[in-house]
Write a protein that holds these residues in place. Structure first.
Motif, PDB file in Angstrom:
ATOM      1  N   TYR A  82      40.016  -6.621  52.911  1.00  0.00           N
ATOM      2  CA  TYR A  82      39.361  -5.317  53.100  1.00  0.00           C
ATOM      3  C   TYR A  82      38.416  -5.009  52.080  1.00  0.00           C
ATOM      4  O   TYR A  82      37.561  -4.195  52.220  1.00  0.00           O
ATOM      5  CB  TYR A  82      40.540  -4.115  53.277  1.00  0.00           C
ATOM      6  N   ASP A  84      35.635   2.287  62.900  1.00  0.00           N
ATOM      7  CA  ASP A  84      35.369   3.538  62.388  1.00  0.00           C
ATOM      8  C   ASP A  84      33.792   3.957  62.980  1.00  0.00           C
ATOM      9  O   ASP A  84      33.741   4.640  63.774  1.00  0.00           O
ATOM     10  CB  ASP A  84      35.483   3.506  60.931  1.00  0.00           C
ATOM     11  N   GLU A  87      39.270   0.029  57.691  1.00  0.00           N
ATOM     12  CA  GLU A  87      38.472   0.190  58.969  1.00  0.00           C
ATOM     13  C   GLU A  87      37.266  -0.509  59.219  1.00  0.00           C
ATOM     14  O   GLU A  87      36.963  -1.561  58.068  1.00  0.00           O
ATOM     15  CB  GLU A  87      38.117   1.716  59.036  1.00  0.00           C
ATOM     16  N   GLU A  89      41.357   6.793  53.920  1.00  0.00           N
ATOM     17  CA  GLU A  89      41.820   5.524  54.187  1.00  0.00           C
ATOM     18  C   GLU A  89      41.569   4.219  53.316  1.00  0.00           C
ATOM     19  O   GLU A  89      42.259   3.457  53.288  1.00  0.00           O
ATOM     20  CB  GLU A  89      41.616   5.059  55.791  1.00  0.00           C
ATOM     21  N   ARG A  90      40.286   4.405  52.706  1.00  0.00           N
ATOM     22  CA  ARG A  90      39.896   3.275  52.106  1.00  0.00           C
ATOM     23  C   ARG A  90      40.831   2.991  50.565  1.00  0.00           C
ATOM     24  O   ARG A  90      40.494   2.107  50.042  1.00  0.00           O
ATOM     25  CB  ARG A  90      38.407   3.535  51.798  1.00  0.00           C
ATOM     26  N   HIS A 114      34.809  13.046  50.652  1.00  0.00           N
ATOM     27  CA  HIS A 114      35.132  11.806  51.503  1.00  0.00           C
ATOM     28  C   HIS A 114      35.040  12.171  52.938  1.00  0.00           C
ATOM     29  O   HIS A 114      36.033  12.500  53.592  1.00  0.00           O
ATOM     30  CB  HIS A 114      36.608  11.339  50.936  1.00  0.00           C
ATOM     31  N   TYR A 135      34.874  -5.097  57.338  1.00  0.00           N
ATOM     32  CA  TYR A 135      35.847  -4.200  56.969  1.00  0.00           C
ATOM     33  C   TYR A 135      35.158  -3.208  55.852  1.00  0.00           C
ATOM     34  O   TYR A 135      34.492  -3.729  54.822  1.00  0.00           O
ATOM     35  CB  TYR A 135      37.182  -4.961  56.160  1.00  0.00           C
ATOM     36  N   VAL A 136      35.487  -1.924  55.984  1.00  0.00           N
ATOM     37  CA  VAL A 136      35.321  -0.791  54.791  1.00  0.00           C
ATOM     38  C   VAL A 136      36.570  -0.300  54.760  1.00  0.00           C
ATOM     39  O   VAL A 136      36.913   0.641  55.342  1.00  0.00           O
ATOM     40  CB  VAL A 136      34.188   0.090  55.261  1.00  0.00           C
ATOM     41  N   GLY A 137      37.369  -0.712  53.542  1.00  0.00           N
ATOM     42  CA  GLY A 137      38.621  -0.539  53.537  1.00  0.00           C
ATOM     43  C   GLY A 137      39.448  -1.155  54.850  1.00  0.00           C
ATOM     44  O   GLY A 137      38.981  -2.095  55.269  1.00  0.00           O
ATOM     45  N   THR A 196      46.330   8.655  51.260  1.00  0.00           N
ATOM     46  CA  THR A 196      45.309   8.149  51.918  1.00  0.00           C
ATOM     47  C   THR A 196      45.302   8.583  53.567  1.00  0.00           C
ATOM     48  O   THR A 196      44.448   8.376  54.244  1.00  0.00           O
ATOM     49  CB  THR A 196      45.658   6.656  52.314  1.00  0.00           C
TER      50      THR A 196
END
Length: 302
Positions: free
Chosen positions: A203, A277, A241, A74-75, A69, A237-239, A61
């Motif tokens: 998340y 993010d 972040e 991080e996701r 990516h 949240y996206v992951g 990650t």
């Protein structure tokens, strides 16, 4: 120290500590036959296994962005947290099974001597140190994987305390307390798994961040002197972040270049929040009447 270095270093520390705790508890369990110590050894083995998964996951990650990516990796972290939860549930189930079968099998025999109590007390001290270190790193680096690990360490302290109470009570002449303490350990372990799943699902399903952060986002947008209002503020949240989108109202006579500068300033101000993010800002001339009542936005602004 970069986020990548910090997360990997903490992941390695947790793995080594859990492996050492498992070895110590397994030796004492073999020597004393204490079910509470055996359950703690199983818990530490599960901890060592999932911390190995966390260590590998943190390596993945924290890799830099690439063509496949562009926002980084991080996701992946919430999936690492769910892997931790799976290991926690397996350990809790194994401990409960051993405790119940022991209770049903007849008289419980507990070895005498201070060794079992000492290894459990020492394990609790180590887990407290790990909890503090990992939680601090999770908060500083916004890492759900480390936060899941910190939660497990916190509950391991309580589980070790319950196991210690069982050992001491059993040696004081109430051997039934040893398997009962093991059941208490299993309950603490399973509860930790529930907490980890609950946190990481937020998340994965795009839940909203805490109210304090939503308030900070809105206030940063409204702090610009040329922004006269905001609506359709969405943060999710996206992951691990957070992506933010919102509309801001400015004077209709504002030139395109000025509107661009306002939008850029608002984006940069919100993006400065460490959890955020991406930020998307749509600029509305206030005279067009696109503003609509938004009770949530008004409440946060107050």
């Amino acid at each position: 120290m970069s986020r990548r270095q910090a997360l990997r270093r903490v992941g390695l520390l947790v793995f080594v500590a859990n492996l050492g705790l498992f070895a110590a508890k397994a030796v004492v369990w073999r020597a004393t036959g204490s079910l509470a110590v055996g359950s703690e050894a199983a818990n530490s083995l599960a901890d060592a296994a999932y911390s190995a998964v966390v260590l590998v996951g943190l390596y993945l990650t924290t890799r830099p962005p690439d063509r496949e990516h562009p926002h980084g990796h991080e996701r992946i972290e919430p999936f690492i947290g769910l892997a931790v939860a799976a290991g926690i549930f397996l350990a809790g189930g194994a401990v409960a099974y051993n405790a119940v079968t022991t209770l049903l099998s007849g008289p419980v025999v507990v070895a005498r001597g201070p060794v079992a109590g000492l290894v459990l007390a020492g394990g609790a001290v180590v887990k407290f140190g790990l909890y503090r270190v990992v939680l601090r790193a999770a908060e500083q680096r916004n890492s759900p994987a480390l936060r899941a690990t910190a939660l497990d360490n916190r509950n391991d302290i309580l589980a070790a305390g319950a196991a210690l109470a069982g050992v001491l009570g059993a040696q004081a002449g109430i051997p039934l307390l040893d398997p009962l303490a093991a059941l208490a350990v299993s309950a603490a372990v399973v509860y930790t798994g529930v907490e980890v799943v609950r946190d990481n699902l937020t998340y994965l399903v795009g839940g909203a961040p805490p109210e304090e952060l939503r308030t900070a986002i809105l206030r940063r947008a409204l702090a610009h002197p040329d922004v006269e209002g905001a609506h359709d503020v969405v943060a999710h949240y996206v992951g691990p972040e957070i992506d933010v989108s919102l509309h801001i109202e400015v004077e209709g006579t504002t030139s395109l270049a000025e509107a661009h500068d306002i939008e850029t300033a608002v984006v940069e101000s919100i993006r400065a929040l460490p959890e955020v993010d991406d930020v998307f800002v749509h600029v509305d001339p206030k005279e067009l009447g696109e503003w609509k009542r938004d009770d949530e936005t008004e409440r946060l602004a107050r």
